[in-house]
Design a protein around this motif. Structure first.
Motif, PDB file in Angstrom:
ATOM      1  N   GLN A  68       0.684  -1.060   0.023  1.00 20.54           N
ATOM      2  CA  GLN A  68      -0.144   0.096  -0.130  1.00 20.54           C
ATOM      3  C   GLN A  68       0.946   1.309   0.018  1.00 20.54           C
ATOM      4  N   ILE A  69       1.970   1.260   0.727  1.00 20.53           N
ATOM      5  CA  ILE A  69       2.835   2.314   0.793  1.00 20.53           C
ATOM      6  C   ILE A  69       3.455   2.661  -0.396  1.00 20.53           C
ATOM      7  N   GLU A  70       3.913   1.436  -1.197  1.00 24.36           N
ATOM      8  CA  GLU A  70       4.572   1.552  -2.329  1.00 24.36           C
ATOM      9  C   GLU A  70       3.554   2.166  -3.568  1.00 24.36           C
ATOM     10  N   GLU A  71       2.532   1.609  -3.471  1.00 23.23           N
ATOM     11  CA  GLU A  71       1.341   2.057  -4.232  1.00 23.23           C
ATOM     12  C   GLU A  71       0.971   3.587  -4.124  1.00 23.23           C
ATOM     13  N   LEU A  72       1.011   3.981  -2.948  1.00 21.17           N
ATOM     14  CA  LEU A  72       0.900   5.614  -2.689  1.00 21.17           C
ATOM     15  C   LEU A  72       1.993   6.361  -2.868  1.00 21.17           C
ATOM     16  N   GLY A  73       3.112   5.876  -2.900  1.00 20.02           N
ATOM     17  CA  GLY A  73       4.212   6.506  -3.613  1.00 20.02           C
ATOM     18  C   GLY A  73       4.452   6.832  -4.934  1.00 20.02           C
ATOM     19  N   ARG A  74       3.793   5.612  -5.728  1.00 21.43           N
ATOM     20  CA  ARG A  74       3.964   5.812  -7.007  1.00 21.43           C
ATOM     21  C   ARG A  74       2.713   6.909  -7.561  1.00 21.43           C
ATOM     22  N   ALA A  75       1.105   6.768  -6.734  1.00 23.75           N
ATOM     23  CA  ALA A  75       0.692   7.874  -6.998  1.00 23.75           C
ATOM     24  C   ALA A  75       0.977   9.249  -6.698  1.00 23.75           C
ATOM     25  N   LEU A  76       1.730   9.612  -5.582  1.00 20.92           N
ATOM     26  CA  LEU A  76       2.202  10.747  -5.306  1.00 20.92           C
ATOM     27  C   LEU A  76       3.196  11.108  -6.493  1.00 20.92           C
ATOM     28  N   ASP A  77       4.168  10.281  -6.930  1.00 21.13           N
ATOM     29  CA  ASP A  77       5.092  10.558  -7.958  1.00 21.13           C
ATOM     30  C   ASP A  77       4.328  10.920  -9.396  1.00 21.13           C
ATOM     31  N   ALA A  78       3.045  10.269  -9.423  1.00 22.00           N
ATOM     32  CA  ALA A  78       2.318  10.708 -10.793  1.00 22.00           C
ATOM     33  C   ALA A  78       1.704  11.915 -10.780  1.00 22.00           C
ATOM     34  N   LEU A  79       1.513  12.477  -9.651  1.00 21.65           N
ATOM     35  CA  LEU A  79       0.649  13.926  -9.635  1.00 21.65           C
ATOM     36  C   LEU A  79       1.555  15.073 -10.343  1.00 21.65           C
ATOM     37  N   PRO A  80       0.712  15.484 -11.034  1.00 21.60           N
ATOM     38  CA  PRO A  80       1.360  16.714 -12.178  1.00 21.60           C
ATOM     39  C   PRO A  80       1.572  17.933 -11.242  1.00 21.60           C
ATOM     40  N   LYS A  81       2.609  18.852 -11.607  1.00 24.22           N
ATOM     41  CA  LYS A  81       2.859  20.039 -10.734  1.00 24.22           C
ATOM     42  C   LYS A  81       1.707  20.904 -11.024  1.00 24.22           C
ATOM     43  N   ARG A  82       1.068  21.532  -9.862  1.00 23.65           N
ATOM     44  CA  ARG A  82       0.071  22.310  -9.876  1.00 23.65           C
ATOM     45  C   ARG A  82       0.820  23.719 -10.022  1.00 23.65           C
ATOM     46  N   PRO A  83       0.202  24.632 -11.021  1.00 23.99           N
ATOM     47  CA  PRO A  83       0.836  26.106 -10.635  1.00 23.99           C
ATOM     48  C   PRO A  83       0.180  26.854  -9.638  1.00 23.99           C
ATOM     49  N   ARG A  84       1.098  27.825  -8.683  1.00 23.66           N
ATOM     50  CA  ARG A  84       0.720  28.469  -7.829  1.00 23.66           C
ATOM     51  C   ARG A  84      -0.136  29.385  -8.323  1.00 23.66           C
ATOM     52  N   GLU A  85      -1.307  29.742  -7.679  1.00 24.31           N
ATOM     53  CA  GLU A  85      -2.423  30.734  -8.134  1.00 24.31           C
ATOM     54  C   GLU A  85      -2.120  32.103  -7.271  1.00 24.31           C
ATOM     55  N   ALA A  86      -1.628  32.138  -6.064  1.00 22.16           N
ATOM     56  CA  ALA A  86      -1.157  33.247  -5.358  1.00 22.16           C
ATOM     57  C   ALA A  86       0.061  33.058  -4.628  1.00 22.16           C
ATOM     58  N   VAL A  87       0.797  33.974  -4.235  1.00 20.76           N
ATOM     59  CA  VAL A  87       1.787  33.983  -3.441  1.00 20.76           C
ATOM     60  C   VAL A  87       1.836  35.001  -2.424  1.00 20.76           C
ATOM     61  N   GLY A  88       2.367  34.963  -1.272  1.00 22.56           N
ATOM     62  CA  GLY A  88       2.523  35.990  -0.207  1.00 22.56           C
ATOM     63  C   GLY A  88       3.455  37.132  -0.699  1.00 22.56           C
ATOM     64  N   LYS A  89       3.360  38.163  -0.130  1.00 22.15           N
ATOM     65  CA  LYS A  89       4.469  39.269  -0.424  1.00 22.15           C
ATOM     66  C   LYS A  89       5.919  38.811  -0.292  1.00 22.15           C
ATOM     67  N   GLU A  90       6.139  38.279   0.718  1.00 18.81           N
ATOM     68  CA  GLU A  90       7.672  37.699   1.027  1.00 18.81           C
ATOM     69  C   GLU A  90       8.070  36.949  -0.494  1.00 18.81           C
ATOM     70  N   ASP A  91       7.239  36.159  -0.596  1.00 13.13           N
ATOM     71  CA  ASP A  91       7.527  35.241  -1.818  1.00 13.13           C
ATOM     72  C   ASP A  91       7.556  35.969  -3.055  1.00 13.13           C
ATOM     73  N   ALA A  92       6.567  36.929  -3.164  1.00 13.13           N
ATOM     74  CA  ALA A  92       6.622  37.612  -4.328  1.00 13.13           C
ATOM     75  C   ALA A  92       7.967  38.513  -4.402  1.00 13.13           C
ATOM     76  N   ILE A  93       8.302  39.016  -3.601  1.00 11.07           N
ATOM     77  CA  ILE A  93       9.692  39.818  -3.499  1.00 11.07           C
ATOM     78  C   ILE A  93      10.960  38.878  -3.790  1.00 11.07           C
ATOM     79  N   ARG A  94      10.971  37.432  -3.093  1.00  8.89           N
ATOM     80  CA  ARG A  94      11.717  36.682  -3.405  1.00  8.89           C
ATOM     81  C   ARG A  94      12.040  36.211  -4.847  1.00  8.89           C
ATOM     82  N   ILE A  95      10.745  36.103  -5.391  1.00  5.56           N
ATOM     83  CA  ILE A  95      10.680  35.676  -6.922  1.00  5.56           C
ATOM     84  C   ILE A  95      11.204  36.502  -7.598  1.00  5.56           C
TER      85      ILE A  95
END
Length: 117
Positions: free
Chosen positions: A11-38
């Motif tokens: 079950q753990i191995e199956e869950l690991g594969r499922a997590l690896d297969a998740l696509p990267k989600r773009p961030r919709e919003a960031v905080g002020k500190e992250d915006a300045i860092r970016i």
């Protein structure tokens, strides 16, 4: 449904594969500190072109981002590394009358009787 007390390795191995297969989600919003860092490199480039922080703050504010010069300055400053505290051994006092060693910090509450010579 009964709660499982153990989880099978399969079950753990199956869950690991499922997590690896998740696509990267773009961030919709960031905080002020992250915006300045970016944007830190682009802000530094603008400063290198002769623009001061007041002009850069104006650009932020024109686009609806409330930021001040002091906030920009604080987030663009390199982070200080924490200073390691010096560790010293506790001072040992010997009570000659009772021939007992005592920890001077006093928080251990431990007394060690010394053998008389």
């Amino acid at each position: 449904m009964a709660k499982a007390k153990t989880i099978r390795v399969a079950q753990i191995e199956e869950l690991g594969r499922a997590l690896d297969a998740l696509p990267k989600r773009p961030r919709e919003a960031v905080g002020k500190e992250d915006a300045i860092r970016i944007l830190a490199r682009k802000i530094a480039e603008a400063q290198a072109k002769g623009h001061d922080l007041a002009a850069i703050v104006a650009l932020f504010q024109d686009r609806g981002i409330a930021v001040s010069e002091s906030v920009l300055r604080a987030h663009l400053r390199p982070k200080k590394r924490p200073i390691a505290k010096e560790v010293t051994a506790p001072k040992i006092e010997v009570d000659k009358a009772k021939n007992v060693q005592r920890d001077s910090a006093g928080d251990s509450g431990t007394f060690v009787a010394k053998e008389k010579v």
